[in-house]
Design a protein around this motif. Structure first.
Motif, mmCIF file in Angstrom:
data_model
loop_
_atom_site.group_PDB
_atom_site.id
_atom_site.type_symbol
_atom_site.label_atom_id
_atom_site.label_comp_id
_atom_site.label_asym_id
_atom_site.label_seq_id
_atom_site.Cartn_x
_atom_site.Cartn_y
_atom_site.Cartn_z
ATOM 1 N N THR A 128 0.824 -1.204 0.000
ATOM 2 C CA THR A 128 0.000 0.000 0.000
ATOM 3 C C THR A 128 0.861 1.258 0.000
ATOM 4 O O THR A 128 1.962 1.274 0.560
ATOM 5 N N ASP A 129 0.333 2.319 -0.595
ATOM 6 C CA ASP A 129 1.079 3.576 -0.623
ATOM 7 C C ASP A 129 0.908 4.369 0.671
ATOM 8 O O ASP A 129 1.537 5.411 0.848
ATOM 9 N N HIS A 130 0.071 3.858 1.589
ATOM 10 C CA HIS A 130 -0.116 4.522 2.876
ATOM 11 C C HIS A 130 0.501 3.728 4.040
ATOM 12 O O HIS A 130 0.478 4.179 5.178
ATOM 13 N N GLY A 131 1.034 2.531 3.767
ATOM 14 C CA GLY A 131 1.762 1.774 4.775
ATOM 15 C C GLY A 131 0.925 0.984 5.749
ATOM 16 O O GLY A 131 1.481 0.358 6.668
ATOM 17 N N HIS A 132 -0.389 0.965 5.569
ATOM 18 C CA HIS A 132 -1.242 0.204 6.483
ATOM 19 C C HIS A 132 -1.457 -1.219 5.982
ATOM 20 O O HIS A 132 -1.283 -1.520 4.804
ATOM 21 N N ASP A 133 -1.879 -2.077 6.912
ATOM 22 C CA ASP A 133 -2.090 -3.492 6.602
ATOM 23 C C ASP A 133 -3.407 -3.748 5.884
ATOM 24 O O ASP A 133 -3.669 -4.876 5.455
ATOM 25 N N GLY A 134 -4.256 -2.744 5.808
ATOM 26 C CA GLY A 134 -5.564 -2.908 5.199
ATOM 27 C C GLY A 134 -5.943 -1.708 4.353
ATOM 28 O O GLY A 134 -5.176 -0.745 4.204
ATOM 29 N N LEU A 135 -7.137 -1.757 3.791
ATOM 30 C CA LEU A 135 -7.651 -0.675 2.964
ATOM 31 C C LEU A 135 -8.029 0.512 3.852
ATOM 32 O O LEU A 135 -8.630 0.354 4.914
ATOM 33 N N LEU A 136 -7.678 1.695 3.383
ATOM 34 C CA LEU A 136 -7.843 2.911 4.179
ATOM 35 C C LEU A 136 -8.845 3.836 3.498
ATOM 36 O O LEU A 136 -8.735 4.115 2.307
ATOM 37 N N GLU A 137 -9.820 4.304 4.278
ATOM 38 C CA GLU A 137 -10.794 5.266 3.760
ATOM 39 C C GLU A 137 -11.100 6.277 4.850
ATOM 40 O O GLU A 137 -11.574 5.921 5.935
#
Length: 330
Positions: free
Chosen positions: A130-139
């Motif tokens: 991910t381009d945000h570094g989290h383990d899951g989908l970010l919204e």
């Protein structure tokens, strides 16, 4: 009848020589206890040092195969593969995780083709992709649990098709073990093992790892809404009970040394194969302290690993695996 006290009882009698200490040792460490995590990068004949982890390199796939051959020669039963994904392939949805030609899949195929009898463990989480570094989908700064589980399931199937033996979900999304297990069964992968990162804490000890996989400088915020609170112990027992009920074959506590009490509680409560991860921060602390002459490297490594075993761990993921195996075999 003598009284059970000094001088009739002298505890130092069982410590006085090496052979006695070995003979009465309660805890033993063997090569069979080790899982070796390595980092994969693109390229050919490429070895790139991980600055935050002295002595650890990111390896191109050809060198990873050579590393696996060394592990087999030393008797290490299993390796864990982690990718350093090129920034151009990182997206908000981490879809590269589902690409059958991604780094982990190609490395798995290459290692299993050359060495079919070594175990391969693959991490299931989106942070390397991910381009945000989290383990899951970010919204809107919120991790979407159920939507993340869907893509994690695709990632797991992708890795199994490449030859992975152990699926190891490290994301800490609710319900993901059950969904992945059902998907594996439906796809005919009935023998695939799941090692759940069942008690993964929101820890300060992950920093060097994030550098190694290239997610640290991208992380927006923290992971406290899905990784566990370091203050909690009973919660870990609930998490592990859920993962076992959903189909986990083995469970893991991460990090290791700050959470040995959790390892002990898990083993005593569930009697299931229990693993601990000696994470990057633990590795780097020991390595850096040894480099500065503050501690004896070999003694500190073995003492730390014996601590995991004494606490009840059946196995340990450690970046010291090769070094330890060489010493044990000697």
């Amino acid at each position: 009848m003598s009284k059970a006290q000094f001088p009739s009882i002298r505890m130092r009698r069982i410590r006085q020589t090496d052979w006695v200490r070995r003979m009465v040792a309660e805890t033993r460490l063997s090569v069979d206890d080790l899982i070796w995590p390595i980092f994969i990068r693109d390229g050919e004949n490429e070895r790139e040092p991980v600055t935050a982890m002295p002595g650890v390199d990111r390896l191109s796939i050809d060198l990873a195969v050579e590393a696996a051959k060394k592990a087999v020669d030393l008797g290490i039963p299993c390796m864990a593969l982690f990718p350093n994904t090129h920034p151009d392939k990182k997206t908000a949805d981490g879809n590269e995780a589902c690409n059958p030609e991604n780094l982990v899949c190609r490395a798995t195929q290459a290692i299993k083709s050359a060495l079919p009898d070594i175990g391969i463990l693959c991490d299931v989480a989106l942070d390397p992709y991910t381009d945000h570094g989290h383990d899951g989908l970010l919204e809107d700064n919120t991790i979407l649990n159920d939507e993340t589980v869907e893509i994690l399931t695709q990632q797991a199937l992708n890795q199994v098709e490449a030859g992975c033996d152990i699926i190891a979900p490290s994301d800490m999304m609710d319900g993901r073990i059950g969904v992945i297990r059902d998907a594996l069964e439906f796809a005919g992968h009935t023998d695939t093992l799941i090692m759940a990162y069942a008690a993964k804490y929101a820890s300060a000890f992950y920093g060097p790892f994030r550098d190694a996989v290239g997610s640290g400088d991208r992380l927006k915020g923290d992971k406290k809404t899905y990784q566990m609170n370091p203050a909690n112990s009973d919660e870990a027992i609930r998490e592990i009970a859920l993962d076992i009920a959903e189909g986990a074959d083995m469970v893991m506590v991460k990090p290791g040394m700050p959470y040995l009490d959790i390892v002990r509680r898990v083993k005593d409560n569930f009697h299931i194969p229990t693993f601990a991860y000696q994470v990057s921060g633990e590795y780097s602390m020991i390595s850096n302290a040894a480099e500065q002459g503050l501690i004896d490297r070999q003694s500190a490594i073995f003492e730390s690993l014996l601590g995991f075993k004494r606490a009840g761990a059946d196995g340990i993921l450690t970046y010291f695996a090769i070094e330890v195996a060489e010493i044990l075999n000697s």
